[in-house]
Every structure is written in C-alpha cells, then in structure tokens.
Design an enzyme around this catalytic site. Sequence first.
Site, PDB file in Angstrom:
ATOM      1  N   HIS A 268       0.822  -1.207   0.000  1.00 32.21           N
ATOM      2  CA  HIS A 268       0.000   0.000   0.000  1.00 32.21           C
ATOM      3  C   HIS A 268       0.861   1.265   0.000  1.00 32.21           C
ATOM      4  CE1 HIS A 268      -3.697   2.210   0.797  1.00 32.21           C
ATOM      5  NE2 HIS A 268      -3.216   2.712   1.925  1.00 32.21           N
ATOM      6  N   PHE A 269       1.821   1.336   0.923  1.00 38.43           N
ATOM      7  CA  PHE A 269       2.688   2.502   1.038  1.00 38.43           C
ATOM      8  C   PHE A 269       3.925   2.311   0.151  1.00 38.43           C
ATOM      9  CE2 PHE A 269       0.126   3.074   4.857  1.00 38.43           C
ATOM     10  CZ  PHE A 269      -0.063   4.449   4.873  1.00 38.43           C
TER      11      PHE A 269
END
Length: 291
Positions: A268-269
């Site tokens: 996600h990051f």
Amino acid sequence: MSTVPRVHFHRVDADGVNVFYREAGQPDAPVLLLLHGYPSSSHQFRTLIPLLAPHYRVIAPDLPGFGFTQVPAERDYVYSFDNLAKTLEAFVEALGLQRYALYVFDYGAPTGLRLALAHPERVTALVSQNGNAYLEGLGDAWAPIRDYWAEPTAQHRQAVHDNVLNLEATRWQYVEGVSDPEQIAPEGYYLDALLMERPGNKQIQLDLFYDYRNNLTLYPAFQQFFRDTQVPTLVIWGKGDPFFIPPGAEAYRRDNPNAHVELLDTGHFALETHVEHIAQRIIDVLGHSIV
C-alpha cells in the site's frame, strides 16, 4: 556535492482550519500537489519531496484529522470527504494556486478528485499511487468496513475500532504485500499510531470510514473527468496492496487509454520501498507538461 532541496514547513488558515503543509522547490515552478492517505499525513512524502523539488514546486498538506493540521473545537467540523475537499479547496485558494498537478494516494484520491471536479481547468496532470476510483479496485480488506456501511450499528462501529485503529493494524498496512518488511522504516507507522491516540481522533476516523461509502457513488463522475480531460496520467501501484488491488489500477486505461499504468512489487505505502523509482517515473511521464 549536489545540494539537497530544503523542505519548508508552514501553516495557513483555510476554511476555519489551521492547515500544516510541507513545501519545496522554486515558487515559479509548476505545482505538484501531494495528497496523503489514511492513516498518514504529509510525512509519508518526506523522502519524495526532495527528489521532485528540483523540477516542481511541491506542496503537501495534512488533511483535517491527520498529521499536524489543527481544527479548532469551535469550528464544529464535520468529518466527511465532501468537507475534506472543501478545506482542500480553501487551502488551494489561500495559497493562490491556479494550476497544479495532483498526486493522489488512498484518501487523497477521493479528496483530490473532488477538487478536480470543482476546477477541472486547473488540473495539469494526475499521478495515482494506489489512489482508487473504480469499484473493481476495492480489495477484501474492506470487508469489516463494508459490514459497517451495510449496518451502521454500535457493534459494527466498535468492531472497526478494535480491528483497525491500533498500532498492529497500522503496521500491517505498511508491511502487507512487501517482500522484505525490514525495508519499512518504523517511524511512519509509529507516528501514525501515536497521532491517532489524540483525544477524539479515533471517532474522527470512524466517521470517515463510514462516510467512505459516499466516495463510491462519485466514481462515475471521477471517471468522466478522466475521459473529458485526458490529462497526462501516471498510475503507479503497489500490487500487494490489500485495500486497493491491481484491477483498480488497470481500470484507468478504460477512461484514458494514454494513461501509463505500472504495478510495483510492493504494498500500500509504495513510497516506503520505491520512492526513487516513483520520483523518476513522475519526472519521465509528467516532464514539463504541468506548466
């Protein structure tokens, strides 16, 4: 030795909110507006900003409820994505920004794309890094929040609170889908979790989780914006993201066939593991088109 661009830290009053933001680059350079996601803040762009500052005027605000932006109690702020976008619009007006490219991630996508709908003529380009705008992009990790949408009971609200709003769950969002979790600097998820412990902040996050359902009804309008404007677009996505899955990235091509879509071997990051690559791809794709 080359000079590392200096990042400046500012505050400005906008929409009755004291907005904290980071800025770097020359004042007359093309503007690139970086919009963070849950549960982070402009801190997530700490390593990206210096890489882009030689090319753009980079501005990254903290949205209300996140980071170091302060919302006075007397403001009686209602935390919804419509209102986050209104505050963002007031922030842009306060800085006198007339044209800008948008980098949207997670919550920054429905917030920034509302801004784009309000002022499409101002948007020069789009970077979507795990910034969803398609139903097929919603992964299974949304299941407990979907239950909350379907039945907004105290029991479901408490279940989201217990399962999501804690350090363990925040760390999971950073490391899930990452082949080597030791690449992830711990200060990111520790800072996010610490700021979430401020009085009243968890209720703010629960309100936003529930309001997220209203973003889905705006997806067709966002997609119409992509079709109508055909702005230079980079869609660069951590393919291991459990929240926003790869079909959401591929779908951008449906409305803008010229969009550059790239899936990265991360979660996600994605900036935590691929910041240099993402910075270079932004420069490659956007170039100087965002005047």
